[in-house]
Design an enzyme around this catalytic site. Structure first.
Site, PDB file in Angstrom:
ATOM      1  N   ARG A  86       0.776  -1.210  -0.059  1.00  0.00           N
ATOM      2  CA  ARG A  86      -0.257  -0.023  -0.023  1.00  0.00           C
ATOM      3  C   ARG A  86       0.983   1.298  -0.073  1.00  0.00           C
ATOM      4  O   ARG A  86       0.423   2.199  -0.582  1.00  0.00           O
ATOM      5  CB  ARG A  86      -0.841   0.044   1.214  1.00  0.00           C
ATOM      6  N   GLU A 263      13.593 -12.849   9.661  1.00  0.00           N
ATOM      7  CA  GLU A 263      14.503 -12.465  10.616  1.00  0.00           C
ATOM      8  C   GLU A 263      15.153 -13.356  11.359  1.00  0.00           C
ATOM      9  O   GLU A 263      16.448 -13.480  11.624  1.00  0.00           O
ATOM     10  CB  GLU A 263      14.049 -11.540  11.341  1.00  0.00           C
TER      11      GLU A 263
END
Length: 308
Positions: A86, A263
């Site tokens: 977005r 991560e």
């Protein structure tokens, strides 16, 4: 031995001498750590790992020595970034404009931009040292797992052309803004970014993957640092090796009904494959937190409270 054969041998020996002299004169000497790295100038922070890799903080490096070395090597540096979602267009504009100003100034840089079909690339002032290459990724695939799709795509591009185009490659998240010079002090075979938040926390509380059946698992009581996922750097070969290990780890976890984060897989990789250079939190500071005294000079900033 006739005179003609003797003459040929003399000419051959002379040619060998010229070749050896050329390579001796044009060879770039290996840069020693002590030539450019001065850890004692920052006694307030950790500047070396247990495996003697440097942790780069402002004040610890001699940029002039590094500049001289890398200019003789005539290097090209790649910077890969993925932008989708977005707010991607807004982030990409800030990222590219700031990177164009602060990332490896004075060196050839190739920007590899992974975007979806609907994203408009920002206008960047042309420069003979800056090349921008955009690659479209199917927008529908991003919903599966953004990191997985991006890393798979980046690995394919490294194999097909990037490894022949650059000497060093950085992969960075788009929700970051360069604020000061991000220079050759960051280059190395395998470069990790210390996490801005967890660097200042107790190592016992690091949020490693602890489930033993996960490929990203690091057992309790083990681990060195907690690394941030917004940047990884190194040679194209080493980045490709990490991507392959990450993808294999994801496949392993899916087969076992697990879903660990990018991560955590990154931290597992660096646990097994020690980085040759670590960047301080100055190179990826989180604007959600006030910088402590150790952070003297923010190079790159991001805001963890903002969403992609």
């Amino acid at each position: 031995m006739n005179s003609k054969r003797m003459l040929l041998l003399v000419l051959f020996a002379f040619s060998l001498m010229l070749v050896e002299r050329y390579f001796r004169n044009h060879q770039v000497e290996e840069l020693r750590l002590s030539d450019w790295f001065h850890p004692r100038k920052r006694p307030d922070v950790i500047t070396k790992t247990d495996w003697l890799a440097p942790i780069v903080w402002e004040g610890t490096f001699d940029r002039q020595v590094l500049e001289k070395h890398y200019r003789r090597r005539n290097i090209t540096v790649g910077l890969a970034v993925f932008a989708t979602g977005r707010f991607a267009e807004e982030y990409l504009r800030l990222f590219l404009h700031s990177a164009n100003k602060h990332f490896m100034t004075g060196y050839r840089v190739i920007f590899y931009i992974m975007v979806d079909a609907f994203l408009q690339l920002p206008d960047i002032e042309p420069s003979p040292l800056r090349t921008f290459k955009a690659f479209e990724v199917d927008a529908e695939r991003w919903w599966l797992d953004g990191s997985l799709v991006y890393m798979k795509s980046l690995g394919e591009h490294i194999t097909s052309h990037i490894q022949d185009e650059v000497d060093f490659l950085f992969s960075m998240a788009v929700n970051q803004v360069f604020q000061n010079e991000f220079g050759v002090e960051t280059l190395g075979p395998l470069v990790a970014q210390l996490h801005a938040w967890w660097y200042f926390r107790n190592t016992k509380n690091f949020p490693y993957e602890r489930r033993p059946t996960s490929a990203a698992s690091i057992p309790f009581g083990q681990g060195d640092f907690y690394y941030g996922s917004l940047m990884v750097g190194g040679t194209p070969h080493n980045i490709l090796d990490f991507i392959e290990e990450y993808l294999n780890g994801v496949i392993h976890d899916i087969k076992n009904g697990l879903n660990s984060t990018y991560e955590k897989h990154l931290n597992k990789y660096f646990y097994l494959n020690k980085p040759t250079k670590l960047l301080s939190p100055e190179y990826s500071w989180d604007l959600a937190f006030s910088p402590p005294p150790q952070i003297q000079y923010v190079k790159v900033a991001h805001d963890s409270h903002r969403k992609l």
